[in-house]
Design an enzyme around this catalytic site. Structure first.
Site, PDB file in Angstrom:
ATOM      1  N   GLU A 243       0.823  -1.212   0.000  1.00 29.71           N
ATOM      2  CA  GLU A 243       0.000   0.000   0.000  1.00 29.71           C
ATOM      3  C   GLU A 243       0.862   1.269   0.000  1.00 29.71           C
ATOM      4  O   GLU A 243       0.445   2.312  -0.487  1.00 29.71           O
ATOM      5  CB  GLU A 243      -0.897   0.016   1.252  1.00 29.71           C
ATOM      6  CG  GLU A 243      -1.870  -1.140   1.317  1.00 29.71           C
ATOM      7  CD  GLU A 243      -2.469  -1.309   2.721  1.00 29.71           C
ATOM      8  OE1 GLU A 243      -3.685  -1.437   2.811  1.00 29.71           O
ATOM      9  OE2 GLU A 243      -1.724  -1.320   3.711  1.00 29.71           O
TER      10      GLU A 243
ATOM     11  N   ASP B 162     -12.470  -5.568  -0.711  1.00 32.74           N
ATOM     12  CA  ASP B 162     -13.295  -6.780  -0.638  1.00 32.74           C
ATOM     13  C   ASP B 162     -14.565  -6.462   0.115  1.00 32.74           C
ATOM     14  O   ASP B 162     -14.674  -5.408   0.740  1.00 32.74           O
ATOM     15  CB  ASP B 162     -12.504  -7.901   0.068  1.00 32.74           C
ATOM     16  CG  ASP B 162     -12.155  -7.500   1.494  1.00 32.74           C
ATOM     17  OD1 ASP B 162     -12.985  -7.703   2.383  1.00 32.74           O
ATOM     18  OD2 ASP B 162     -11.057  -6.944   1.719  1.00 32.74           O
TER      19      ASP B 162
END
Ligand code: ADE
Length: 261
Positions: A23, A228
């Site tokens: 990230e 998700d």
């Protein structure tokens, strides 16, 4: 607080806490790194971007890793506010993979000292829900809008969008629930929805950092991209999003945010 005072606070160094390497890596390549300091298995990057001072750090995953890192950012590096960012699981029905979620407040969904204290209340703070700083949060919203409107099409290829099954991101503000659990079964998802009213998204760090900031008297904010839907496919979607897209969203949004400070 007056607007002038708010602006003065924001001009001081901000800490940017990101849980995972995938990230943070692109963002690190875009800022001007002035120095790197290693403490307790973490590297703190003192950096500049758009004329602002920032301290960037990969915290690791979970409430202990992130609260320890936040404490170091505040008490060792003297940051005056903290942004927590990266990816998260969607909890509300309308939040889709690839959307962007911004915290209005944060709660530890696994904090439960009943019968001594009400469920979710952090003992001796009298609080279950820790509010993000409204001024920083509105800047996050503007930054996300700018990213979606002006950069998304260039940064995320059609091929990636198809592979991940994502569309142009929608931006939502709402409740963040954090806990030391990856939410990836129907039962876990259902429990959070039943237990913590109005949860928009879930991850494993934000509410812990919010508690550290509350205790230390400094403002915090959080923005995450949904990787998700916290369901049985979450582990597959999480990994695909983490490797294909997380760094693009994080770098794009955080750059715009720092420019707005
Ligand atoms: N971060 C990203 N997806 C997550 C999930 N489903 N549960 C907890 N943290 C997450």
């Amino acid at each position: 607080m007056s607007e002038m005072l708010n602006n003065a606070i924001e001009r001081q160094t901000i800490g940017i806490l990101i849980p995972m390497e995938e990230e943070i890596e692109l963002l690190l390549s875009l800022v001007e790194i002035k120095s790197e300091i290693k403490i307790a298995s973490r590297t703190f990057f003192n950096a500049q971007f758009a004329g602002k001072n920032v301290v960037l750090v990969k915290s690791g995953i979970g409430k202990v890793a992130s609260s320890f890192t936040a404490s170091l950012l505040i008490h060792k590096f003297g940051v005056k506010s903290i942004l927590v960012t990266g990816i998260a699981g969607g909890i509300a029905d309308h939040v889709k993979v690839g959307d962007i979620a911004i915290a209005i407040d944060a709660v530890q969904h696994d904090m439960d000292c009943r019968p001594l204290f009400p469920q979710f209340e952090v003992p001796f703070t009298n609080k279950s829900f820790f509010k993000s700083d409204p001024n920083l949060t509105s800047k996050l919203e503007s930054a996300a809008k700018q990213f979606v409107d002006t950069e998304f099409d260039n940064e995320v290829s059609l091929e990636t969008m198809q592979q991940l099954g994502i569309e142009l991101p929608k931006i939502y503000l709402g409740r963040l629930a954090s806990g030391d659990q990856f939410i990836g079964t129907f039962n876990q998802w259902e429990k959070i929805r039943a237990d913590v009213m109005d949860t928009l998204f879930v991850e494993m760090e934000g509410a812990a950092v919010a508690q550290v900031c509350h205790d230390s008297g400094i403002p915090w904010c959080s923005i995450r991209t949904i990787s998700d839907k916290s369901n049985a496919m979450a582990h597959v979607d999480f990994n695909l999003f983490l490797h294909k897209a997380a760094k693009i969203y994080t770098a794009g949004i955080v750059k715009k945010f720092i420019e707005l400070l």
